[in-house]
Design a protein around this motif. Structure first.
Motif, short mmCIF file in Angstrom:
data_model
loop_
_atom_site.label_atom_id
_atom_site.label_comp_id
_atom_site.label_asym_id
_atom_site.label_seq_id
_atom_site.Cartn_x
_atom_site.Cartn_y
_atom_site.Cartn_z
N ASN A 206 0.82 -1.21 0.00
CA ASN A 206 0.00 0.00 0.00
C ASN A 206 0.86 1.27 0.00
O ASN A 206 0.41 2.33 0.43
N SER A 207 2.11 1.11 -0.47
CA SER A 207 3.04 2.25 -0.62
C SER A 207 3.38 2.92 0.70
O SER A 207 3.59 4.13 0.76
N MET A 208 3.43 2.13 1.77
CA MET A 208 3.82 2.65 3.07
C MET A 208 5.12 1.97 3.47
O MET A 208 5.14 0.81 3.87
N ALA A 209 6.22 2.67 3.32
CA ALA A 209 7.53 2.11 3.67
C ALA A 209 7.64 1.93 5.17
O ALA A 209 7.21 2.80 5.95
N CYS A 210 8.20 0.81 5.60
CA CYS A 210 8.36 0.55 7.03
C CYS A 210 9.53 -0.41 7.24
O CYS A 210 9.98 -1.08 6.31
N VAL A 211 9.99 -0.47 8.48
CA VAL A 211 11.13 -1.31 8.80
C VAL A 211 10.89 -1.97 10.16
O VAL A 211 10.29 -1.37 11.05
N ALA A 212 11.34 -3.20 10.32
CA ALA A 212 11.17 -3.92 11.58
C ALA A 212 11.97 -3.23 12.69
O ALA A 212 13.07 -2.72 12.45
N THR A 213 11.42 -3.22 13.89
CA THR A 213 12.12 -2.66 15.03
C THR A 213 13.33 -3.52 15.39
O THR A 213 13.33 -4.74 15.19
N ARG A 214 14.33 -2.88 15.95
CA ARG A 214 15.58 -3.58 16.27
C ARG A 214 15.43 -4.52 17.46
O ARG A 214 15.95 -5.64 17.45
N ASP A 215 14.74 -4.09 18.52
CA ASP A 215 14.73 -4.84 19.77
C ASP A 215 13.43 -5.58 20.04
O ASP A 215 13.43 -6.61 20.71
N SER A 216 12.32 -5.06 19.56
CA SER A 216 11.05 -5.76 19.74
C SER A 216 10.79 -6.70 18.58
O SER A 216 10.83 -6.29 17.42
N PRO A 217 10.49 -7.98 18.86
CA PRO A 217 10.24 -8.94 17.77
C PRO A 217 8.86 -8.79 17.14
O PRO A 217 8.56 -9.48 16.16
N VAL A 218 8.03 -7.90 17.68
CA VAL A 218 6.67 -7.75 17.16
C VAL A 218 6.40 -6.33 16.66
O VAL A 218 5.26 -5.98 16.38
N GLY A 219 7.43 -5.51 16.54
CA GLY A 219 7.24 -4.13 16.16
C GLY A 219 7.80 -3.78 14.80
O GLY A 219 8.68 -4.45 14.28
N PHE A 220 7.27 -2.70 14.22
CA PHE A 220 7.84 -2.12 13.01
C PHE A 220 7.45 -0.64 12.96
O PHE A 220 6.44 -0.22 13.52
N THR A 221 8.30 0.14 12.30
CA THR A 221 8.15 1.59 12.30
C THR A 221 7.91 2.08 10.88
O THR A 221 8.60 1.67 9.94
N LEU A 222 6.92 2.97 10.73
CA LEU A 222 6.63 3.57 9.44
C LEU A 222 7.64 4.67 9.14
O LEU A 222 7.99 5.45 10.02
N SER A 223 8.09 4.74 7.90
CA SER A 223 9.04 5.78 7.52
C SER A 223 8.41 7.15 7.56
O SER A 223 9.07 8.14 7.88
N SER A 224 7.11 7.23 7.23
CA SER A 224 6.37 8.49 7.28
C SER A 224 5.07 8.25 8.02
O SER A 224 4.25 7.43 7.57
N PRO A 225 4.85 8.92 9.15
CA PRO A 225 3.61 8.72 9.90
C PRO A 225 2.37 9.06 9.08
O PRO A 225 2.40 9.97 8.25
N VAL A 226 1.31 8.32 9.30
CA VAL A 226 0.02 8.56 8.66
C VAL A 226 -1.07 8.41 9.71
O VAL A 226 -0.86 7.81 10.76
N PRO A 227 -2.27 8.95 9.47
CA PRO A 227 -3.38 8.73 10.40
C PRO A 227 -3.65 7.24 10.57
O PRO A 227 -3.58 6.48 9.61
N VAL A 228 -3.96 6.84 11.80
CA VAL A 228 -4.09 5.40 12.07
C VAL A 228 -5.20 4.76 11.25
O VAL A 228 -5.10 3.57 10.91
N ASN A 229 -6.25 5.53 10.92
CA ASN A 229 -7.34 4.92 10.15
C ASN A 229 -6.95 4.62 8.70
O ASN A 229 -7.70 4.01 7.96
N GLN A 230 -5.74 5.07 8.30
CA GLN A 230 -5.25 4.76 6.96
C GLN A 230 -4.30 3.56 6.96
O GLN A 230 -3.83 3.14 5.90
N ILE A 231 -4.00 3.02 8.14
CA ILE A 231 -3.05 1.91 8.24
C ILE A 231 -3.79 0.59 7.99
O ILE A 231 -4.72 0.25 8.73
N PRO A 232 -3.41 -0.17 6.97
CA PRO A 232 -4.08 -1.46 6.71
C PRO A 232 -3.98 -2.38 7.92
O PRO A 232 -2.92 -2.56 8.49
N GLY A 233 -5.12 -2.93 8.31
CA GLY A 233 -5.16 -3.87 9.42
C GLY A 233 -5.41 -3.24 10.78
O GLY A 233 -5.69 -3.96 11.74
#
Length: 450
Positions: A206-233
């Motif tokens: 969905n053209s949202m660049a993101c990367v897995a967090t370094r220390d949390s095995p269940v986290g990932f960070t969006l490269s550019s923040p967006v409103p939460v209602n636009q985040i798939p899932g």
């Protein structure tokens, strides 16, 4: 309940002019009166909702850098403005923030700021505002910034800056620098519904660049923040917004086996829902917080399709809500100064006063003592703050363990950070997370004959 902030005159406001006047009033309420920036921005008084992103950027940014900007205003103004006209001081601050940190052309900033004087019923100040901002544009590179006090050079209040420098003499510069950055938008994946790899793939599709967090095995960070209602899932409960440092607490709690678990001071429910996602098959999880805050927990549970025993009560008074069944694990994320999350809440720079740390210390110590009585022998308490100050962290633990021999501090094993006397400290920006402190305390098993 906080009162709505004073509305500016909308009749003379057009588009961004009105926005600039509104921002000046919000910043005044934060800086001069210590009000919550988040609460002031709940329902912004904007004629065009399309201006809300710019409105929020100016409000957060001006609050973030106001101590620094204020020094320049002291140079630019021949004399302080009268108290009844102090709103103009903040209008000028918003203008300087735009010039330095936004892409608005200089001429547009001047036009908007001058026009905003009408929205603020200060038509007489048009020449003043125009002149001050023009002087800033001409002279900003000529000021001797070596004369600027160190705390203002780093855009901090003097009290907080001095306290950070005292507690972290070798790392205070990296702390204040990280605290002045825009925070990332970090998500936690719900492993009961999807995997981190799949969630990342969905966002990338969905053209949202993101990367897995370094220390949390269940986290990932969006490269550019967006409103939460636009985040798939997000609406389907597949992901939740939660900082990486906050995600690590559940991993350290050691919830293996059929355990009775308490999340104390649980609102808004991020850690509660994480515990359920990880351990609902074998643990009974209770969340407790003040009645006024329990709605937030219920909302998060409902979005994720989860269930927990949510109890309204004061952690310090378990006799009013506890059912008498001891807990095997207690997560105690106490109220604190928030000094580790200033990048998310820049109003903390103006809301915290010198006496606050002692007040928090007393509150935190009383909460820790209260939940200790609810812990089963052999059980664990994980004490957590989003503070970087020793007074709220190691000092609380030192006071607590001195009050009895039935409390054993244990090493933090799953959370990277800086080891302290008793716990683990993550500073702002460490692993891209917020500043958090963790300490694990075990209640020894009773010996035979007791």
């Amino acid at each position: 309940m906080i009162k709505p902030y004073k509305k500016v005159n909308p009749d003379s406001a057009k588009g961004s002019v009105h926005v600039m006047a509104e921002v000046a009033e919000v910043v005044r309420r934060v800086v001069d009166h210590g009000e919550s920036l988040d609460r002031l921005l709940v329902q912004p008084n904007l004629p065009d909702r399309r201006n809300e992103p710019a409105f929020r950027e100016m409000a957060y940014g001006t609050c973030r850098y106001f101590p620094h900007i204020d020094w320049y205003l002291g140079m630019l103004l021949e004399r302080p403005l009268r108290q009844k006209d102090r709103i103009l001081h903040f209008l000028l601050a918003v203008g300087i923030y735009q010039i330095e940190h936004m892409r608005t052309p200089d001429y547009a900033v001047l036009n908007e700021a001058v026009g905003a004087t009408s929205s603020l019923d200060r038509n007489w100040a048009r020449k003043l505002v125009n002149g001050v901002l023009r002087n800033y544009l001409r002279e900003r590179s000529h000021y001797d910034v070596s004369e600027m006090p160190e705390h203002q050079a780093h855009a901090f209040s003097e009290f907080l800056f001095d306290r950070i420098k005292s507690d972290w003499p070798k790392r205070y510069l990296e702390i204040v620098e990280a605290s002045n950055t825009r925070p990332p938008l970090t998500l936690r994946v719900n492993l009961a519904k999807t995997s981190r790899d799949k969630a990342i793939q969905t966002l990338q599709e969905n053209s949202m660049a993101c990367v897995a967090t370094r220390d949390s095995p269940v986290g990932f960070t969006l490269s550019s923040p967006v409103p939460v209602n636009q985040i798939p899932g997000f609406s389907q409960g597949e992901v939740s917004v939660q900082d990486e440092s906050a995600q690590l607490a559940a991993l350290e709690l050691e919830c293996d086996g059929n355990l009775n678990v308490l999340d104390a001071c649980a609102a808004p429910g991020g850690k509660t829902t994480h515990l359920i996602e990880m351990f609902r098959e074998n643990c009974t999880i209770t969340a407790v917080d003040l009645d006024s805050r329990c709605t937030l927990i219920h909302q998060n549970l409902a979005r994720l399709g989860l269930q927990a025993n949510v109890v309204a009560g004061d952690v310090r008074k378990p006799g009013t809500w506890w059912n008498g069944n001891p807990y095997d694990r207690i997560l105690l994320d106490v109220p604190c100064s928030g000094s580790g999350v200033i990048r998310r809440h820049p109003d903390i720079k103006y809301r915290r006063k010198p006496g606050d740390l002692d007040k928090f210390h007393m509150l935190q110590t009383s909460m820790l003592a209260a939940v200790w009585e609810l812990l089963h022998p052999g059980g664990l308490v994980l004490y957590v703050t989003c503070s970087i100050f020793h007074r709220e962290n190691d000092d609380v633990i030192a006071s607590f363990i001195s009050q009895g021999d039935d409390r054993e501090v244990q090493a933090i094993g799953k959370i990277p950070g800086i080891a302290t006397r008793f716990g683990m400290q993550r500073l702002p920006g460490f692993g891209d997370g917020d500043g958090f402190y963790y300490c694990k305390i075990r209640k020894p098993l009773r010996t035979t004959g007791e």
